[in-house]
Design an enzyme around this catalytic site. Structure first.
Site, PDB file in Angstrom:
ATOM      1  N   GLU A 119       0.825  -1.213   0.000  1.00 18.59           N
ATOM      2  CA  GLU A 119       0.000   0.000   0.000  1.00 18.59           C
ATOM      3  C   GLU A 119       0.859   1.263   0.000  1.00 18.59           C
ATOM      4  O   GLU A 119       0.517   2.248  -0.633  1.00 18.59           O
ATOM      5  CB  GLU A 119      -0.955   0.008   1.211  1.00 18.59           C
ATOM      6  CG  GLU A 119      -2.101  -0.972   1.088  1.00 18.59           C
ATOM      7  CD  GLU A 119      -3.022  -0.691  -0.111  1.00 18.59           C
ATOM      8  OE1 GLU A 119      -3.202   0.492  -0.470  1.00 18.59           O
ATOM      9  OE2 GLU A 119      -3.520  -1.657  -0.709  1.00 18.59           O
ATOM     10  N   CYS A 155     -24.975   5.056 -10.919  1.00 20.56           N
ATOM     11  CA  CYS A 155     -24.085   6.204 -11.111  1.00 20.56           C
ATOM     12  C   CYS A 155     -24.867   7.440 -11.565  1.00 20.56           C
ATOM     13  O   CYS A 155     -25.350   7.524 -12.695  1.00 20.56           O
ATOM     14  CB  CYS A 155     -23.011   5.852 -12.138  1.00 20.56           C
ATOM     15  SG  CYS A 155     -21.807   7.172 -12.343  1.00 20.56           S
ATOM     16  N   CYS A 167     -17.954   2.957 -19.030  1.00 22.80           N
ATOM     17  CA  CYS A 167     -19.212   2.862 -18.281  1.00 22.80           C
ATOM     18  C   CYS A 167     -20.046   1.655 -18.714  1.00 22.80           C
ATOM     19  O   CYS A 167     -20.828   1.119 -17.931  1.00 22.80           O
ATOM     20  CB  CYS A 167     -20.017   4.147 -18.429  1.00 22.80           C
ATOM     21  SG  CYS A 167     -19.098   5.599 -17.882  1.00 22.80           S
ATOM     22  N   CYS A 206     -19.199  -1.146 -16.470  1.00 24.64           N
ATOM     23  CA  CYS A 206     -19.076  -0.853 -15.037  1.00 24.64           C
ATOM     24  C   CYS A 206     -20.212  -1.496 -14.236  1.00 24.64           C
ATOM     25  O   CYS A 206     -21.385  -1.308 -14.567  1.00 24.64           O
ATOM     26  CB  CYS A 206     -19.078   0.656 -14.811  1.00 24.64           C
ATOM     27  SG  CYS A 206     -18.886   1.065 -13.063  1.00 24.64           S
ATOM     28  N   CYS A 237     -13.296   2.829 -14.135  1.00 19.81           N
ATOM     29  CA  CYS A 237     -13.683   4.226 -13.911  1.00 19.81           C
ATOM     30  C   CYS A 237     -12.429   5.103 -13.972  1.00 19.81           C
ATOM     31  O   CYS A 237     -12.107   5.820 -13.032  1.00 19.81           O
ATOM     32  CB  CYS A 237     -14.382   4.343 -12.558  1.00 19.81           C
ATOM     33  SG  CYS A 237     -15.257   5.881 -12.292  1.00 19.81           S
TER      34      CYS A 237
HETATM   35  N1  ADE Z   1      -3.839   0.637  -5.220  1.00 19.68           N
HETATM   36  C1  ADE Z   1      -3.731   0.756  -3.914  1.00 19.68           C
HETATM   37  N2  ADE Z   1      -3.924  -0.416  -3.298  1.00 19.68           N
HETATM   38  C2  ADE Z   1      -4.156  -1.317  -4.274  1.00 19.68           C
HETATM   39  C3  ADE Z   1      -4.419  -2.700  -4.284  1.00 19.68           C
HETATM   40  N3  ADE Z   1      -4.472  -3.390  -3.161  1.00 19.68           N
HETATM   41  N4  ADE Z   1      -4.603  -3.278  -5.453  1.00 19.68           N
HETATM   42  C4  ADE Z   1      -4.554  -2.557  -6.583  1.00 19.68           C
HETATM   43  N5  ADE Z   1      -4.318  -1.277  -6.642  1.00 19.68           N
HETATM   44  C5  ADE Z   1      -4.101  -0.652  -5.504  1.00 19.68           C
END
Ligand code: ADE
Length: 362
Positions: free
Chosen positions: A47, A218, A209, A212, A202
């Site tokens: 992350e 939406c 769309c 989606c 998105c």
């Molecule tokens: N961007 C931030 N966290 C992510 C995740 N777990 N999977 C894909 N894109 C991300």
């Protein structure tokens, strides 16, 4: 929030969550390296790497990082230089410094484990509320909302949220929506799918769309305004800078003009002589106008000086020359000066002196 967006979110939340979780099962990403296995440590590192960085860029960095630092202990024990080396090329290097410091705090305060709740996680270096929500939901499998850039874009479209998400009021609304919509069950799948929908469907410029899973909810799509959301950061107002000039006229109604130095704005062009801002409070400009430049707005003020009697004292120099209406036409004048001088000659009868000209404009 007043307001209809939250009421609407509360009304559709179960169907919305079902659509998102269903998308996870059908089309969500399940084989990203940090999902195999998705431990809190691996989710945390991924992350942080994924902040402002694309998945495809992150993958090789993540793999090298895990090979060298498989757990909190190994990261905490590392030399800062080695952590930075493994980060080199990913950018935003404070992320790597925070990661290292965070690992050391985890050793000192949490026995080398990541805490499983958002308030404790957000006390740690480099972990904001959304990253904490991702660690809790994806790493521990417990419910917690997230709001990364992808989710912000999805929510701002589905609920037509006006304003830039960097504004605290707008961010607060988006968080309230995320809290309302995030289910207790299958939260990790829901969050992963929301990020995936944001990243793959998105998208900012070219949303798909038609495929989606949220199209039926939406509001931006239903009102034909998908391209209007999310709203961008408002442009900064350009600062206003005041520039004062003198209008000096001699007996032959010539005007004193100077060629600007190359270092100044309008370098090389001809212009009325510029004076500093040290003017009497009651000095009233003959003319004033605004002129827009890229980085600031010029407030131009022109003060007239009765030079009819004093022309012999105002000597021409190499840079300052008395010009008449005819000779001015051959000069390269700064645009606002040209405008002013055109007005001036248009409005002035031959009998008037500069102090009598009356073309004040604001
Ligand atoms: N961007 C931030 N966290 C992510 C995740 N777990 N999977 C894909 N894109 C991300």
């Amino acid at each position: 929030m007043s307001d209809s967006a939250l009421c609407y979110a509360a009304k559709i939340k179960d169907a919305f969550a079902a659509a998102v979780v269903n998308f996870y099962h059908c089309a969500g990403r399940k084989d990203l390296p940090w999902q195999q296995p998705a431990t809190p440590y691996r989710v945390w590192i991924s992350e942080i790497m994924l902040q402002q960085t694309q998945v495809t860029t992150v993958i090789p960095y993540f793999q090298r990082f895990m090979a060298r630092f498989p757990d909190v202990q190994s990261l905490a024990d590392a030399e800062a230089d080695e952590v930075m080396q493994l980060w080199a090329g990913l950018g935003y290097y404070s992320r790597a410094r925070n990661l290292h410091r965070c690992a050391q705090q985890l050793m000192e305060k949490f026995g080398g484990e990541l805490p499983a709740d958002v308030p404790a996680l957000t006390q740690l270096p480099g972990i904001g509320r959304s990253t904490a929500g991702a660690i809790v939901s994806l790493g521990f499998g417990r419910p917690a909302p997230i709001l990364d850039g992808n989710v912000k874009r999805v929510l701002s479209r589905v609920f037509c949220i006006d304003g830039w998400s960097g504004h605290s009021a707008v961010s607060k609304r988006l968080w309230q929506l995320s809290e309302t919509l995030t289910p207790q069950a299958h939260c990790g799948h829901f969050n992963q799918a929301m990020m995936d929908i944001g990243a793959t469907i998105c998208s900012r410029r070219n949303p798909d769309c038609a495929t989606c899973p949220l199209s039926q909810y939406c509001q931006a799509l239903q009102t034909g305004k998908v391209a209007s959301y999310p709203q961008p950061k408002p442009k900064k107002l350009r600062p206003v800078k005041t520039f004062n000039f003198l209008l000096l006229q001699d007996r032959q109604r010539r005007i004193l003009l100077e060629r600007r130095t190359h270092k100044s704005i309008w370098g090389g062009l001809w212009c009325l002589p510029q004076i500093d801002d040290n003017l009497r409070k009651d000095a009233a400009p003959l003319y004033s106008t605004l002129h827009q430049l890229t980085h600031f707005t010029m407030q131009i003020r022109i003060y007239s000086v009765d030079a009819l009697a004093a022309s012999h004292q105002v000597e021409a120099t190499e840079r300052q020359v008395w010009h008449n209406f005819q000779s001015i036409k051959r000069l390269g004048l700064a645009k606002p000066m040209q405008t002013f001088i055109n007005e001036l000659y248009k409005n002035t009868s031959t009998t008037k002196g500069a102090h009598e000209w009356s073309i004040v404009k604001s």
